[in-house]
Scaffold this active site. Sequence first.
Site, PDB file in Angstrom:
ATOM      1  N   GLU A  98       5.282   1.815  -9.789  1.00 30.27           N
ATOM      2  CA  GLU A  98       5.559   0.641 -10.678  1.00 30.27           C
ATOM      3  C   GLU A  98       5.609  -0.725 -10.034  1.00 30.27           C
ATOM      4  O   GLU A  98       6.171  -0.553  -8.978  1.00 30.27           O
ATOM      5  CB  GLU A  98       6.791   0.549 -11.802  1.00 30.27           C
ATOM      6  CG  GLU A  98       6.443   1.628 -12.634  1.00 30.27           C
ATOM      7  CD  GLU A  98       7.774   1.888 -13.848  1.00 30.27           C
ATOM      8  OE1 GLU A  98       8.658   1.163 -13.440  1.00 30.27           O
ATOM      9  OE2 GLU A  98       7.384   2.640 -14.765  1.00 30.27           O
ATOM     10  N   SER A 132      -1.462   0.511 -17.051  1.00 32.23           N
ATOM     11  CA  SER A 132      -1.138   1.798 -17.508  1.00 32.23           C
ATOM     12  C   SER A 132      -2.106   2.844 -17.885  1.00 32.23           C
ATOM     13  O   SER A 132      -3.132   3.087 -17.068  1.00 32.23           O
ATOM     14  CB  SER A 132       0.224   1.695 -18.121  1.00 32.23           C
ATOM     15  OG  SER A 132       0.787   3.141 -18.306  1.00 32.23           O
ATOM     16  N   ALA A 133      -2.192   3.356 -19.267  1.00 31.86           N
ATOM     17  CA  ALA A 133      -3.129   4.016 -19.941  1.00 31.86           C
ATOM     18  C   ALA A 133      -4.436   3.528 -19.454  1.00 31.86           C
ATOM     19  O   ALA A 133      -5.664   3.875 -19.419  1.00 31.86           O
ATOM     20  CB  ALA A 133      -3.034   4.264 -21.212  1.00 31.86           C
TER      21      ALA A 133
END
Lengths: 235, 235
Positions: free
Chosen positions: B195, B123-124
Amino acid sequence: MKRLLLISNSTLFGSGYLDHCEDEIIDFLGKKIKTVVFIPYARPSGISHDEYTKKARERFLKLGYKLISVHEVENSKKLIEESEAIFIGGGNTFVLLDGLYANGLIEPIRKKVNSGTPYIGTSAGSNVACPTIMTTNDMPIKELKSFKALNLFPYQINPHYLDPDPSSTHQGETRETRIKEYLCFNNTSVIGLREGAMIRVEDDQITLKGSTGAKIFKKNIEPFEISSGDKITDL
Amino acid sequence: MKRLLLISNSTLFGSGYLDHCEDEIIDFLGKKIKTVVFIPYARPSGISHDEYTKKARERFLKLGYKLISVHEVENSKKLIEESEAIFIGGGNTFVLLDGLYANGLIEPIRKKVNSGTPYIGTSAGSNVACPTIMTTNDMPIKELKSFKALNLFPYQINPHYLDPDPSSTHQGETRETRIKEYLCFNNTSVIGLREGAMIRVEDDQITLKGSTGAKIFKKNIEPFEISSGDKITDL
């Protein structure tokens, strides 16, 4: 003597551009004002300043007001200084704030609105009325020299506030989680302004308007609901 | 000799932390690596560096790797320089990048990964591997001196990519609209990484992995789909 109308969203599902806030805008501006100065910098979906102004102008004409955009004149500061009312439309908050900085309009708008000129914002236009743009939902698609914004309103607004969907399988952060993360690193309270809701400021009186309510996020206490007509104080 | 594993999300609906990418992580790191250096700066939901490290450590132990966090040592640059592998976890991308700048880790990580040390991001942590963080979904809750990131990967990733929901009544911009706005002002192509999807880089070869595919956004052409196993070239 400050007067603000901060609207969560310009278009509500099932109705047209500014339809759901039309009565509130007319009530807010009144009949003495003839011309509204428009700031098209937020460029929703990347549309041009001309296209965005055309859309806003047509809508405001139906409300009974002429509209002139800051990009249509040579001296946009002077236009702000002589304005009867200011409207900042939604789009990308970073692009908008970048435009305000690049054109040197932060201080002229602050000064003008602080001296009583009515200010209307929708979405990103409501966000830039806050102390910072730190509670925007938008992608940071433009570098900014600062996240500091117009600081006309004492709290942070999260426009288009969306309640968590218990049936969602998506694992990205909910809006609530994002705002709580904001409050881990910052102290200013946040108003989660649902689509259909708006805030009216008259002098120092802040009132929630519209049909959908808002959720208040304050550091170290559980978020709570407020309803249309409620006064917002001491956040 | 660059090696990256860039994962959209750490937890897939219906499974536990890193479950859906467990096999890929083990295959990527191999059996020679014993210890992974962890960067906890993104602080998901505002949890502390200690709490986040505990969660990651327990999970990596189950995969067969020790984990040590940069916040647990006095000299975090040295830890990076001597690392066998680096893992940057998800959370808030602005808080993460702020931590990388504040601790002077941008150049040490770049240098180390460019010389062949494997890098895993979720993610980040995948976002900061890109040229900038301009395609994050996160709120800008920390001021940054720059949106420039590690620039280990040549394209922009949008993690947790979400297809537009045709039944939605919400009027906030869809992810697709946001990415298209990014491309109005920037030129780097964007991989909308759903996702369940991830990207593996081995030398100059970029391969899409996982189960859900990705959507490619390139300036001036219609977005298109890619599937697991596809090579990503010439975006």
